[in-house]
Design an enzyme around this catalytic site. Structure first.
Site, PDB file in Angstrom:
ATOM      1  N   LYS A  56       0.807  -1.219   0.000  1.00 51.63           N
ATOM      2  CA  LYS A  56       0.000   0.000   0.000  1.00 51.63           C
ATOM      3  C   LYS A  56       0.841   1.270   0.000  1.00 51.63           C
ATOM      4  O   LYS A  56       0.490   2.255  -0.623  1.00 51.63           O
ATOM      5  CB  LYS A  56      -0.897   0.031   1.245  1.00 51.63           C
ATOM      6  CG  LYS A  56      -2.182  -0.769   1.109  1.00 51.63           C
ATOM      7  CD  LYS A  56      -3.254   0.041   0.433  1.00 51.63           C
ATOM      8  CE  LYS A  56      -4.600  -0.632   0.391  1.00 51.63           C
ATOM      9  NZ  LYS A  56      -4.625  -1.943  -0.248  1.00 51.63           N
ATOM     10  N   ASP A 133     -10.286   0.576  -0.243  1.00 49.72           N
ATOM     11  CA  ASP A 133      -9.963   1.733   0.602  1.00 49.72           C
ATOM     12  C   ASP A 133      -9.867   3.050  -0.163  1.00 49.72           C
ATOM     13  O   ASP A 133      -8.875   3.786  -0.048  1.00 49.72           O
ATOM     14  CB  ASP A 133      -8.650   1.476   1.371  1.00 49.72           C
ATOM     15  CG  ASP A 133      -8.791   0.321   2.339  1.00 49.72           C
ATOM     16  OD1 ASP A 133      -9.870  -0.286   2.381  1.00 49.72           O
ATOM     17  OD2 ASP A 133      -7.817   0.026   3.063  1.00 49.72           O
ATOM     18  N   ASP A 243      -1.501  -4.462  10.461  1.00 43.24           N
ATOM     19  CA  ASP A 243      -1.145  -3.061  10.194  1.00 43.24           C
ATOM     20  C   ASP A 243      -2.070  -2.067  10.884  1.00 43.24           C
ATOM     21  O   ASP A 243      -1.807  -0.873  10.893  1.00 43.24           O
ATOM     22  CB  ASP A 243      -1.087  -2.787   8.672  1.00 43.24           C
ATOM     23  CG  ASP A 243      -2.367  -3.173   7.936  1.00 43.24           C
ATOM     24  OD1 ASP A 243      -3.315  -3.668   8.587  1.00 43.24           O
ATOM     25  OD2 ASP A 243      -2.420  -2.984   6.705  1.00 43.24           O
TER      26      ASP A 243
HETATM   27  C1  GDL Z   1      -7.805  -3.473   4.367  1.00 41.53           C
HETATM   28  C2  GDL Z   1      -6.882  -3.275   3.220  1.00 41.53           C
HETATM   29  C3  GDL Z   1      -5.524  -3.889   3.459  1.00 41.53           C
HETATM   30  C4  GDL Z   1      -5.111  -3.838   4.920  1.00 41.53           C
HETATM   31  C5  GDL Z   1      -6.159  -4.587   5.709  1.00 41.53           C
HETATM   32  C6  GDL Z   1      -5.885  -4.716   7.190  1.00 41.53           C
HETATM   33  C7  GDL Z   1      -8.005  -5.035   1.891  1.00 41.53           C
HETATM   34  C8  GDL Z   1      -8.572  -5.430   0.586  1.00 41.53           C
HETATM   35  N1  GDL Z   1      -7.486  -3.792   1.980  1.00 41.53           N
HETATM   36  O1  GDL Z   1      -8.932  -3.123   4.275  1.00 41.53           O
HETATM   37  O2  GDL Z   1      -4.614  -3.177   2.664  1.00 41.53           O
HETATM   38  O3  GDL Z   1      -3.862  -4.420   5.110  1.00 41.53           O
HETATM   39  O4  GDL Z   1      -7.380  -3.917   5.560  1.00 41.53           O
HETATM   40  O5  GDL Z   1      -5.743  -3.476   7.810  1.00 41.53           O
HETATM   41  O6  GDL Z   1      -8.032  -5.789   2.825  1.00 41.53           O
END
Ligand code: GDL
Length: 698
Positions: A56, A133, A243
């Site tokens: 990301k 997102d 994350d």
């Molecule tokens: C999300 C994000 C991802 C992120 C995860 C956990 C998807 C498709 N997109 O929404 O980049 O790491 O949450 O925080 O999962």
């Protein structure tokens, strides 16, 4: 949706090769090229076949998606793509243009094609467009050109897919990528229905399950979304993603996804912890899961245990992973590291390895310091580590036991001090708790001495954090048992910064109601539904009625003897209104059934009943609380919640502490405040007989 509904639908099952592997799709520092190459080796060894490149926070993946790669970057990417090939791993290049793309502008479409053409020149064959997102509102130009956001995304995705020659692997991540994002529901989502109808059939769709981080993913839920998407999805699994919380790391096994899902899916990619090395368990256990149905006969499952998967046991998968991981911990990874780690040998006859330094190693002489020798890390250490950092919705067994024991020790300490027949059990359980804490410390020590420093460094902050957290709990239990002065460690006025953890974010969290109230202790289910709302002046008569009713009930046999009033009585009787934001009302089906009120400054209420309270007490605990609950409220949780909210309002007002007065005969409230843990009995001069004061610092 019912099972009957799902059988009516056209079955949509995965075709072609099952995609399995890893998506580097988290926020934060991307992995290094070396780590990714190491990942390919592991994937090959464990039978996983795909890597989705989607970091990301890599500039050119998302924020500056239009920018082409410079020569040096190009070289690195080429190296990576060929490393993946060498290890039979499909490298899928993903791009996230959704932050600022104008779908209707042909220049934007051209920029996207140009970028992907460049990556194709690097040798990449598989691609992905991600629209997760992002803002769902289209710009005016796009609104004119497309009937919906889904139409815009699908149009560009189909065009790019065709432009790239319809690659065999082409993945699309929708903006509504999990059930909770779909309005009003998965089946009725117009966004998802458009994707299902208009996206070319060769394009696969990523899906994270019921939620962003899905606790469980059921076969029914996949059948439902497949029928809308008109294809079997590829799961983008966030079960091990960390994350979103800097204090969490997930070292538990891949879990709560039945292997019956496999034939219903096009694939599974795990988006794991940001730290590369601790992902050993996440990826290893996913590989075990993917192989499970193919690997021979289903296991015997005990009758009646519907939760158990006949083909896959998370516990066994974890043990396999940890056994392999232990080996990796014991391998020296640093070029400048010790030639052979000085680990204590366990009754091994082996000669130590020769060093290649030319000199013989230092051997301390008589009377000199012996060399430091590290205890070797054990499989039990890794099991404990995994238990402490298990999964987003579940702690490991040892972690759960520790929490439950601490809860019990806290709740029973006063009874154990008062009743001798309970003391022995309390002491023995306190000792066991202490042993468990000690095992965490020992695990930390052995981990810190493990030869593989890369894994250690990735784990370090987490293990340090848990060691301190456990250390605080351990000291607290000692205090409860009367072994050390509270002021010495925990309740010091000027603690070291590790005594109040979590920084500013921690401060914010502690001010919110319900913080830390995740139901780890599984209370028996309560059927009553309660509502907590702010107090308003119209509540005065009802509050007073409850107050009088409870007063009467408390008087019991001594009714005829006049009882001395409590400082909080004027609050309950409506003679003094609660301070701003310091009044809460509890209601159930039958109406008002409890209240929690507070006065930031208790002095006027004390003056009203002519109670002399020493200035120093008011300085430490300036605020007073009144809490009452009708007997029909048997569940203590609403009262706990109200007290939590009240204390955070009192704290926000700047008050240093709060107290409540209780009659000795009021066992129920005494018990309640004792169990809260934060309130302690306070000695006060001049208190009428029969009145106790419990107080808490804020
Ligand atoms: C999300 C994000 C991802 C992120 C995860 C956990 C998807 C498709 N997109 O929404 O980049 O790491 O949450 O925080 O999962």
């Amino acid at each position: 949706m019912s099972k009957a509904d799902s059988t009516k639908r056209q079955p949509v099952t995965g075709t072609g090769r099952f995609i399995s592997g890893v998506v580097e799709g988290f926020y934060g520092r991307p992995w290094t090229m070396e780590q990714r190459t190491e990942l390919f080796k592991r994937e090959q060894k464990w039978g996983l076949n795909t890597y989705l490149y989607a970091p990301k926070d890599d500039y050119k993946h998302r924020m500056y998606w239009r920018d082409l790669y410079a020569a040096e970057e190009a070289e690195q990417l080429m190296g990576l793509i060929s490393a993946a090939k060498q290890h039979d791993v499909e490298f899928v290049y993903a791009i996230s243009p959704g932050l600022d793309i104008t779908f209707s502008n042909p220049k934007e479409v051209a920029a996207l094609k140009r970028k992907l053409d460049q990556v194709k020149e690097f040798g990449c064959r598989s691609f992905s467009l991600l629209f997760d997102d992002i803002e769902t509102e289209m710009c005016p130009a796009d609104k004119q050109a497309f009937s919906s956001f889904a139409h815009a995304q699908v149009a560009i995705t189909n065009e790019v897919y065709k432009h790239l020659g319809e690659p065999e692997v082409f993945l699309f991540c929708p903006t509504d990528y999990c059930a909770v994002f779909c309005t009003p529901s998965v089946t009725q989502s117009s966004y998802l229905n458009t994707v299902g109808e208009k996206l070319l059939p060769g394009i696969d769709v990523l899906w994270t399950g019921p939620k962003v981080v899905s606790h469980k993913i059921s076969v029914e839920s996949i059948e439902e979304v497949s029928s809308v998407l008109k294809r079997a999805p590829v799961i983008w699994d966030n079960i091990h993603a960390n994350d979103y919380d800097p204090q969490r790391l997930f070292l538990g096994p891949y879990k709560d996804r039945p292997t019956d899902l496999i034939p219903k899916l096009k694939g599974v990619l795990t988006n794991p912890n940001c730290e590369f090395y601790p992902n050993f368990v996440a990826i290893h256990t996913l590989a075990t899961w993917c192989k499970a149905p193919a690997e021979g006969a289903p296991r015997d499952v005990e009758m009646g245990d519907e939760e158990q998967d006949p083909c896959y046991s998370p516990q066994k998968a974890l043990n396999l992973a940890l056994t392999d991981w232990l080996e990796e911990f014991m391998s020296t990874d640093q070029p400048g590291g010790p030639c052979h780690p000085r680990l204590k040998k366990e009754s091994s006859e082996e000669e130590p390895m020769q060093t290649d330094m030319g000199e013989s190693p230092y051997v301390p002489g008589p009377g000199e310091n012996p060399l430091y020798t590290a205890e070797p890390l054990t499989l039990d250490d890794l099991k404990l580590l995994s238990d402490l950092f298990y999964l987003p919705y579940e702690h490991g067994t040892t972690a759960r036991t520790m929490l439950q024991e601490l809860d019990w020790l806290k709740n029973q300490s006063q009874a154990a001090a008062a009743e001798t027949d309970k003391t022995a059990e309390w002491c023995s359980r306190a000792q066991q708790f202490d042993n468990m804490c000690e095992a965490v410390v020992q695990m930390f020590n052995r981990l810190s001495n493990a030869p593989n420093r890369s894994i250690l460094y990735d784990l370090y902050n987490y293990i340090c954090d848990i060691k301190s957290g456990v250390g605080l709990a351990r000291a607290y239990v000692k205090t409860l048992g009367g072994h050390s002065q509270p002021s010495a460690q925990l309740l010091n006025d000027d603690p070291e910064p590790w005594g109040f953890r979590g920084g500013l974010s921690g401060e914010f969290q502690r001010m919110l109601p319900g913080h830390g109230n995740r139901d780890l202790f599984r209370h028996p289910p309560m059927t009553a539904v309660y509502c907590i709302r702010p107090y308003c002046p119209e509540d005065k008569p009802e509050v007073e009625r409850i107050f009088r009713e409870m007063q009467k009930a408390g008087e019991g046999k001594t009714a005829l003897m006049a009882q001395p009033p409590l400082i909080s009585d004027s609050l309950s009787a409506g003679e003094i209104p609660p301070s701003s934001l310091c009044g809460l009302i509890l209601e159930d089906d039958l109406g008002l059934c409890g209240y929690a009120l507070a006065l930031i400054d208790a002095k006027p209420a004390a003056a009203k009943i002519q109670r002399a309270v020493s200035g120093s007490v008011f300085e430490e605990f300036p605020s007073v609380i009144a809490l009452e609950m009708l007997p029909r409220v048997t569940d203590p949780s609403p009262a706990k919640r109200m007290i939590g909210q009240l204390l955070s309002s009192i704290r926000s007002s700047g008050s240093r502490g709060a107290f409540c007065e209780l009659r000795q005969s009021n066992r129920r409230m005494l018990d309640f405040y004792s169990k809260l843990g934060s309130f302690k009995l306070v000695q006060m001069d001049g208190l009428p007989q029969d009145i106790l004061v419990m107080a808490t610092s804020l």
